[in-house]
Write a protein that holds these residues in place. Structure first.
Motif, PDB file in Angstrom:
ATOM      1  N   GLY A 117       0.790  -0.940  -0.088  1.00 43.66           N
ATOM      2  CA  GLY A 117      -0.064   0.034   0.094  1.00 43.66           C
ATOM      3  C   GLY A 117       0.685   1.423  -0.109  1.00 43.66           C
ATOM      4  O   GLY A 117       0.400   2.440  -0.140  1.00 43.66           O
ATOM      5  N   GLY A 118       2.128   1.091  -0.052  1.00 42.67           N
ATOM      6  CA  GLY A 118       3.121   2.259  -0.001  1.00 42.67           C
ATOM      7  C   GLY A 118       3.246   2.477  -1.559  1.00 42.67           C
ATOM      8  O   GLY A 118       2.784   2.252  -2.591  1.00 42.67           O
ATOM      9  N   THR A 119       4.239   3.544  -1.375  1.00 44.16           N
ATOM     10  CA  THR A 119       4.978   3.805  -2.668  1.00 44.16           C
ATOM     11  C   THR A 119       6.527   3.678  -2.809  1.00 44.16           C
ATOM     12  O   THR A 119       7.104   3.857  -1.611  1.00 44.16           O
ATOM     13  CB  THR A 119       4.555   5.296  -3.384  1.00 44.16           C
ATOM     14  OG1 THR A 119       4.770   6.094  -2.384  1.00 44.16           O
ATOM     15  CG2 THR A 119       3.081   5.298  -3.618  1.00 44.16           C
ATOM     16  N   THR A 120       7.199   3.752  -3.938  1.00 43.45           N
ATOM     17  CA  THR A 120       8.712   3.617  -3.640  1.00 43.45           C
ATOM     18  C   THR A 120       9.077   5.088  -3.323  1.00 43.45           C
ATOM     19  O   THR A 120       8.644   6.011  -4.162  1.00 43.45           O
ATOM     20  CB  THR A 120       9.285   3.176  -5.010  1.00 43.45           C
ATOM     21  OG1 THR A 120       8.563   3.805  -6.175  1.00 43.45           O
ATOM     22  CG2 THR A 120       8.965   1.590  -4.881  1.00 43.45           C
ATOM     23  N   ARG A 121      10.283   5.238  -2.870  1.00 48.51           N
ATOM     24  CA  ARG A 121      10.856   6.556  -2.531  1.00 48.51           C
ATOM     25  C   ARG A 121      11.492   7.234  -3.535  1.00 48.51           C
ATOM     26  O   ARG A 121      12.310   6.630  -4.397  1.00 48.51           O
ATOM     27  CB  ARG A 121      11.794   6.240  -1.345  1.00 48.51           C
ATOM     28  CG  ARG A 121      12.322   7.616  -0.776  1.00 48.51           C
ATOM     29  CD  ARG A 121      13.306   7.253   0.503  1.00 48.51           C
ATOM     30  NE  ARG A 121      14.347   6.447   0.461  1.00 48.51           N
ATOM     31  CZ  ARG A 121      15.495   6.607  -0.039  1.00 48.51           C
ATOM     32  NH1 ARG A 121      15.740   8.042  -0.035  1.00 48.51           N
ATOM     33  NH2 ARG A 121      16.296   5.676   0.074  1.00 48.51           N
ATOM     34  N   ARG A 122      11.239   8.386  -3.791  1.00 47.83           N
ATOM     35  CA  ARG A 122      11.778   9.335  -4.959  1.00 47.83           C
ATOM     36  C   ARG A 122      13.172   9.767  -4.613  1.00 47.83           C
ATOM     37  O   ARG A 122      13.347   9.736  -3.530  1.00 47.83           O
ATOM     38  CB  ARG A 122      10.807  10.381  -5.118  1.00 47.83           C
ATOM     39  CG  ARG A 122       9.522  10.114  -5.807  1.00 47.83           C
ATOM     40  CD  ARG A 122       8.668  11.493  -6.160  1.00 47.83           C
ATOM     41  NE  ARG A 122       7.387  11.205  -6.437  1.00 47.83           N
ATOM     42  CZ  ARG A 122       6.885  10.903  -7.787  1.00 47.83           C
ATOM     43  NH1 ARG A 122       7.798  10.857  -8.960  1.00 47.83           N
ATOM     44  NH2 ARG A 122       5.548  10.714  -7.877  1.00 47.83           N
ATOM     45  N   GLY A 123      13.981   9.903  -5.403  1.00 45.78           N
ATOM     46  CA  GLY A 123      15.328  10.547  -5.282  1.00 45.78           C
ATOM     47  C   GLY A 123      16.296   9.561  -4.869  1.00 45.78           C
ATOM     48  O   GLY A 123      17.616   9.580  -4.899  1.00 45.78           O
ATOM     49  N   ALA A 124      15.981   8.219  -4.790  1.00 45.24           N
ATOM     50  CA  ALA A 124      17.046   7.134  -4.197  1.00 45.24           C
ATOM     51  C   ALA A 124      17.485   6.442  -5.563  1.00 45.24           C
ATOM     52  O   ALA A 124      18.925   6.418  -5.501  1.00 45.24           O
ATOM     53  CB  ALA A 124      16.023   5.991  -3.693  1.00 45.24           C
ATOM     54  N   VAL A 125      16.719   6.201  -6.700  1.00 50.38           N
ATOM     55  CA  VAL A 125      17.518   5.450  -7.750  1.00 50.38           C
ATOM     56  C   VAL A 125      16.596   6.065  -8.956  1.00 50.38           C
ATOM     57  O   VAL A 125      15.590   6.181  -9.193  1.00 50.38           O
ATOM     58  CB  VAL A 125      17.130   3.884  -7.811  1.00 50.38           C
ATOM     59  CG1 VAL A 125      18.100   3.439  -8.916  1.00 50.38           C
ATOM     60  CG2 VAL A 125      17.661   3.237  -6.505  1.00 50.38           C
ATOM     61  N   VAL A 126      17.719   6.659  -9.936  1.00 50.02           N
ATOM     62  CA  VAL A 126      16.975   6.909 -11.397  1.00 50.02           C
ATOM     63  C   VAL A 126      17.599   6.123 -12.400  1.00 50.02           C
ATOM     64  O   VAL A 126      18.849   5.546 -12.150  1.00 50.02           O
ATOM     65  CB  VAL A 126      17.532   8.208 -11.435  1.00 50.02           C
ATOM     66  CG1 VAL A 126      17.353   8.838 -12.836  1.00 50.02           C
ATOM     67  CG2 VAL A 126      16.855   9.436 -10.519  1.00 50.02           C
ATOM     68  N   ARG A 127      17.072   5.557 -13.429  1.00 49.48           N
ATOM     69  CA  ARG A 127      17.417   4.929 -14.502  1.00 49.48           C
ATOM     70  C   ARG A 127      17.369   5.904 -15.802  1.00 49.48           C
ATOM     71  O   ARG A 127      16.513   7.010 -15.885  1.00 49.48           O
ATOM     72  CB  ARG A 127      16.435   3.720 -14.715  1.00 49.48           C
ATOM     73  CG  ARG A 127      15.057   4.091 -15.126  1.00 49.48           C
ATOM     74  CD  ARG A 127      14.195   2.910 -15.416  1.00 49.48           C
ATOM     75  NE  ARG A 127      14.506   2.255 -16.605  1.00 49.48           N
ATOM     76  CZ  ARG A 127      14.077   0.961 -16.887  1.00 49.48           C
ATOM     77  NH1 ARG A 127      13.367   0.629 -16.109  1.00 49.48           N
ATOM     78  NH2 ARG A 127      14.606   0.312 -18.220  1.00 49.48           N
TER      79      ARG A 127
END
Length: 251
Positions: A29-39
């Protein structure tokens, strides 16, 4: 379903295929954290404005998955962030690639051929995937950026492993993978049209497909063979602490 792209798609001058792995829904129910990994596709294509955008976004380490031969073609450039080069696969025109090409060519459907090739790479080069995940997790400060040439295949597989560890569904990971095909469409078409003959043109067309079903098949097969991404990495030699840190990275 359509994935949320608000804030995920990044416009960095010179690159075509950049997005944050944050903002994706997870099974809890959460969301992945922004700013941790960019592709991304190759950051060596960035203009000075593009590099400024990368730095201002907080990228602290770049994990470059390309072959040595690809690096050799790069122009000299002083880079303002930590660079870790981890060739995910052996150099082209080596025996492993001839064997993988035979598997790819023997599979009639292009999407199924893509899945078969990816699975063969995951099995043959598993320690390289562990090294890539380790480099991402070990980013000393700021976010990590993972890239290859187009940001589709090598980057797509590493990104899929990281997202699966974070609890993103296979369906959503597959949709994220398919976005690369859309982003690279114009460049890919130019590459296809530059083929020297019809046989090479058909080969390039097969290599360019990025259906969501291809990545979904790969991840389901990893579940079937190894019991999941976590166990895949453990079987490949990762220690439990690394895997646990990778699972927390995007949460």
């Amino acid at each position: 379903m359509s994935l949320p792209l608000d804030g995920r798609a990044l416009t960095w001058e010179g690159c075509l295929n950049v997005r944050d792995l944050g903002g994706l829904p997870t099974a809890d129910g959460g969301t992945t954290r922004r700013g941790a990994v960019v592709r991304a596709d190759s950051v060596r294509q960035l203009s000075d404005v593009g590099w400024a955008a990368l730095v201002s976004y907080g990228i602290g380490r770049i994990i470059d998955l390309r072959w040595h031969v690809e690096l050799a073609a790069d122009p000299p450039h002083e880079l303002p962030v930590d660079i870790v080069h981890i060739p995910l696969f052996p150099e082209p025109d080596t025996e492993p690639w001839r064997e993988i090409d035979m598997i790819h060519d023997a599979t009639p459907d292009a999407g199924a051929a893509r899945s078969a090739g990816y699975l063969e790479c995951l099995e043959r080069f598993a320690p390289s995937f562990v090294a890539a995940v380790d480099a991402v997790v070990g980013t000393p400060k700021g976010g990590a950026l993972v890239h290859c040439m187009g940001g589709k295949d090598r980057t797509g597989l590493v990104s899929a492993l990281l997202l699966r560890l974070a609890g993103v569904t296979i369906e959503d990971i597959a949709e994220d993978y398919a976005l690369s095909g859309q982003n690279l469409r114009a460049a890919t078409q130019d590459w296809i049209e530059s083929a020297q003959d019809e046989d090479e043109r058909r080969r390039r067309e097969r290599l360019s497909v990025t259906p969501a079903s291809a990545m979904a098949t790969v991840l389901h097969e990893v579940e079937a063979r190894h019991g999941g991404t976590r166990q895949y990495l453990l079987n490949a030699g990762a220690d439990r602490e690394l895997v646990e840190r990778a699972e927390r990275l995007l949460r």
